[in-house]
Design an enzyme around this catalytic site. Structure first.
Site, short mmCIF file in Angstrom:
data_model
loop_
_atom_site.label_atom_id
_atom_site.label_comp_id
_atom_site.label_asym_id
_atom_site.label_seq_id
_atom_site.Cartn_x
_atom_site.Cartn_y
_atom_site.Cartn_z
CB SER A 1 46.49 64.95 91.84
OG SER A 1 45.13 64.84 92.22
CD GLN A 2 48.47 70.14 96.74
OE1 GLN A 2 49.50 69.47 96.83
NE2 GLN A 2 47.81 70.55 97.79
#
Length: 636
Positions: A250-251
């Site tokens: 994920s970011q």
């Protein structure tokens, strides 16, 4: 009984449920060694209704069997087997009761409550001290637990149910009363909640897994439809863009590891994560009544995604909720179909049909496959100096300081300027200044932050340390590194480097760009350090010198380009002068004493090599060897 029978977890047949006994022979860590238990078993009595705990006693009907299960004799044998002891016959049990000084009247009569133990059973168990028969730690095998707990119904039926469905118990024998209580209907039925989130995908469902005991009124004259075993009350799926394509993760994880990225995709992913969190929490708030009434809450989420469901202000699912469970089997992408599959997997009872002999053979084969226990070391065997090699236990402050040092050095080596500046502005007082010597436990060859940046080839970080933080370039490298490099230089350069008896940050520069940084700093801050002496910087690089050097490079490149173009033009269009020279050259068979007759002159002669470059000499030497080899081949 059919081998293809399907049993729902909350609607097991009563006649099957009454005959179940826990099959925890090899799956319980606290159980006695399985070989001893198998040897204690007597041959099972023929017929469908029998007790495989009380030495194969059989029954005429179901009522007789139920009466036996409530008796003190059966409960004593069950407790004895669970504690690692042996089951006794009915006559032996009667003798044990007679030997009690404080025997209670009516101890052999059946009790209405089958789950409670009489005083006689407790007294017998305490006097026999069954736990003293347990094996020693040296001889006990570590038996792994499985995700499924098995129950046995004589003569050849086994039921398997996932352990996570039950309330955590020390032994699997405690699961049987809970399994029986699951069959009792409730007014509104039992509810389960299932959530999955991964890669920006979310799926959730609230389902009634058992029928309510009161069916809804369908009106007069209408035929009542049979109600399904399970009923979906709520379900929802959605997706947000949170995962970096073709890179995974994920970011937020990427930001925590490398700092906040400033790309457009990173902004979209951060927005997607926030939107996903808000959508899930809003859905939980909408389903709050049914979630609060659920007996089990199944959750598949990673460590970061798990905080979406719990540990926030106004959370309906509290941290440490006893209803929380994880799926005890692998799951795929969160979808409605995947939730349905997982729900069926959890509520569908596994059924096998093995005889007692087949089960015994399986147990023996399984125990034979287990690794033998390793012998425990004696107390006197360790050497007296063994304690000196134990790693020192660090305090929380020391662990935090080491973590900060590791992060600082990692950012310098990778040239991450923005995170480095922010980190140094916040934590510079922790390290004691820019010229502080690195701790020995780091294991770096360099001694200061400037030396690390220089040896790593990070020109931008080196310029920041020199110009902004005014790091000292005259500090020598650690003594061990200096000794190794000085010995090599002394053998190559001799006494001419006597003033360089030690190495500095400039000497350890990995490339020319870093060396130019030192020279520029020497020109901009000439009075700050002893640049040309202790710092070993050869000269200052002013803007005028740098422009002059760049112009020379441009002229040199332009000259090389002109030479290449002229060579290409001569190769395509030979000049007339060149042709005349070739025509007037003497024939090969005419001797010419004024010059060599062959390329490179006569063999062994170096007259024709005068004034040639090393590359042209190598080409001529290869031509000589080729012609010599051809001559030898013709001679043979």
């Amino acid at each position: 009984m059919s081998s293809n029978a399907f049993y729902h977890l909350f609607s097991l047949p009563r006649e099957l449920l009454d005959t179940l006994v826990p099959r925890n022979l090899i799956y319980d860590q606290d159980q006695q060694d399985a070989n001893e238990v198998i040897d204690d078993r007597a041959p099972q009595a023929e017929g469908q209704r029998a007790c495989n705990v009380c030495l194969g006693v059989s029954f005429v009907d179901v009522n007789d069997q139920r009466t036996h299960f409530r008796s003190d004799w059966h409960r004593y044998n069950v407790k004895a087997r669970l504690s690692g002891g042996k089951a006794v016959a009915e006559a032996d049990f009667a003798n044990l009761l007679e030997g009690l000084e404080d025997s209670l009247s009516g101890s052999e009569s059946s009790s209405e409550d089958g789950d409670s133990d009489s005083d006689a059973v407790r007294t017998l168990l305490s006097k026999t001290k069954l736990n003293s028969r347990s094996t020693s730690p040296e001889g006990k095998r570590a038996v792994p637990q499985t995700a499924i707990s098995w129950f046995h119904s004589p003569p050849s039926t086994q039921l398997g149910i996932y352990r996570t469905i039950f309330t955590p118990q020390p032994t699997s024998a405690s699961f049987l009363p809970e399994l029986r209580s699951m069959q009792e209907p409730t007014p509104e039925g039992r509810k389960w909640t299932l959530f999955m989130v991964a890669g920006g995908h979310f799926a959730g469902v609230v389902v009634r897994v058992s029928r309510p005991n009161t069916l809804p009124d369908q009106g007069k004259g209408k035929q009542k439809k049979p109600m399904a075993e399970m009923e979906i009350l709520h379900h929802k799926t959605f997706h947000r863009y949170t995962t970096r394509r073709k890179q995974g993760g994920s970011q937020s994880l990427n930001d925590n590891a490398k700092g906040n990225a400033k790309s457009a995709g990173a902004l979209l992913r951060r927005y997607g994560e926030q939107a996903l969190r808000d959508d899930i929490r809003g859905l939980i708030e909408e389903w709050s009544d049914d979630i609060s009434a659920s007996e089990r809450i199944w959750l598949r989420a990673s460590g970061a995604n798990r905080k979406i469901f719990i540990d926030y202000d106004g959370a309906i699912i509290q941290k440490g909720d006893a209803r929380l469970r994880t799926f005890p089997f692998p799951t795929r992408r969160p979808t409605q179909a995947e939730l349905s599959r997982c729900l069926m997997e959890l509520t569908k009872v596994k059924v096998t049909h093995f005889t007692e002999e087949e089960l015994q053979a399986q147990d023996e084969a399984f125990l034979a496959s287990l690794p033998k226990p390793k012998p425990q070391p004696r107390a006197a065997t360790p050497q007296p100096k063994a304690s000196e090699h134990k790693p020192e236990k660090l305090s929380k402050e020391e662990e935090l300081l080491r973590d900060k040092w590791d992060r600082l050095i990692d950012m310098i080596k990778k040239g991450r300027m923005e995170p480095l500046k922010a980190f140094w502005e916040r934590e510079n007082f922790t390290f004691g200044g820019v010229d502080t010597a690195l701790p020995e436990w780091i294991g770096e060859k360099a001694g200061t932050l400037l030396q690390i940046a220089s040896s790593s080839g990070q020109a931008e970080v080196t310029a920041w340390l020199l110009d902004d933080l005014h790091a000292d370039p005259t500090i020598p490298l650690p003594s061990r590194q200096n000794q190794n490099e000085t010995d090599a230089d002394d053998g190559a350069t001799g006494a001419g480097t006597a003033h360089r008896s030690f190495k500095t940050a400039y000497d350890s520069a990995a490339n020319g760009a870093v060396r130019d940084v030192f020279r520029r700093s020497a020109a901009e801050h000439p009075d700050l350090w002893d640049w040309f002496g202790a710092a070993h910087v050869p000269s200052a690089l002013t803007k005028e010198k740098e422009e002059e050097r760049d112009s020379k490079k441009k002229e040199r490149r332009k000259g090389l380009k002109d030479k290449i173009k002229s060579r290409e033009s001569r190769a395509k269009d030979p000049s007339p002068l060149r042709g005349e020279v070739v025509a007037e050259s003497p024939p090969p068979n005419v001797s010419n004493k004024s010059g060599p007759q062959k390329l490179g002159g006569a063999p062994g002669s170096n007259e024709g090599l005068v004034g040639l470059t090393s590359e042209m000499r190598a080409r001529i030497e290869r031509e000589r060897r080729r012609r010599a080899a051809e001559a030898r081949l013709k001679g043979t």
